[in-house]
Design an enzyme around this catalytic site. Sequence first.
Site, PDB file in Angstrom:
ATOM      1  N   VAL A 112       0.820  -1.210   0.000  1.00  0.00           N
ATOM      2  CA  VAL A 112       0.000   0.000   0.000  1.00  0.00           C
ATOM      3  C   VAL A 112       0.858   1.265   0.000  1.00  0.00           C
ATOM      4  CG1 VAL A 112      -1.968  -1.133   1.094  1.00  0.00           C
ATOM      5  CG2 VAL A 112      -0.225  -0.061   2.529  1.00  0.00           C
ATOM      6  N   HIS A 128      -4.337  -3.957  -3.061  1.00  0.00           N
ATOM      7  CA  HIS A 128      -4.877  -3.700  -1.720  1.00  0.00           C
ATOM      8  C   HIS A 128      -5.042  -2.213  -1.433  1.00  0.00           C
ATOM      9  CE1 HIS A 128      -3.179  -7.883  -0.425  1.00  0.00           C
ATOM     10  NE2 HIS A 128      -4.255  -7.967  -1.186  1.00  0.00           N
TER      11      HIS A 128
END
Length: 272
Positions: A112, A128
Site C-alpha cells: 500500500v 490492496h
Amino acid sequence: MNTAAPMPSMPPGLPTLLKNARRIAVLTGAGMSAESGIPTFRGTRNGLWARFDPTELATPGAFLRDPPLVWAWYAWRTQVVTRAQPNAGHRALAQLVRRPGVERVSVVTQNVDDLHERAGSEDVVHLHGSLFTPRCFDCGLPHRMEDAESAPWSAEPVERLEPPRCVRCGGRIRPGVVWFGEALPQGPWRRAMAAVTEADLLLVVGTSGVVQPAAGLADLARDRGRPVVVINPDAMAGMAPGDVHWRATAAQALPLLLRTCSAAEQEDQRRP
C-alpha cells in the site's frame, strides 16, 4: 568479520527468460518494501503501537468504533512510508521497461506504499489500495491529500487523530486501503488479471505467493504455459513444479539480473 550468508547464484536460464520476454508482469509483496525499512503489516507492533493488534485496527468495524484511533495508526504508517526510499529492487523494476525489445512491464503490488511509483514505474496496479488514496467512508468520494489539514504525515505520531471530513457529505475520511472483510476492488483486479494474461513472463518478488486471491495470478500464468520466476529468500515461498526459484531478496537479485542481461546483450553486439 562478515558472517552474512552468500546470495545463492542466479538460476541457469533466467537471463534467457528475461531476454525473450516482451511483456512482463511482476507481482510484489511485503518483502519488497521491507528492504526499504517498511515493516511488514504484522511487524508494525512497536513503539506507540506495540499494544495494538494490527488485524484489529484494519477493519471497517474498528474505524466505526474509534475513527481517531484507526486514523492515527494509519497516519503513523504513512509517516514511515514517506520517510522511506525506493531500494535497488524498485529501481531495477523501473528500468526493466527500458531494455531492448520490452514492450511493457506491469507491476501488480500487494503493498500500500508508493515506492514503485517513486522509483519510476509507471504501470502499477495496487491490489490492496494505497495509503495515498483516502476516500470518504460514507460516500466514497476521493479525498485530496494536498490539503494541509488532511495530510497525516505532517502530524507528530499520536495515538488519536481525528480524521478529516468529506467536502461533499461531511463523512469521515478513511484510508484508501483494503481492510479485512472487504473485497478487492474490481478495477485493479481486472487490470492485474489482464497484465498476467498478456505477459510472456511473471516475476513473483517478495511475497509468499500463497495468499488468495493474489496467488491465483501465478496460477493463471502457469495455466497459460508462461514461466513463473519466484524471487524470495524464503525456501518455503509458494512455488509449483516448473517454477524458477531464486533464493535472494529483490534488492540483491533484480539489479544483478539486469546487469547480467545487459552484459550478455553487449557481448552479442560485439560478435561479428
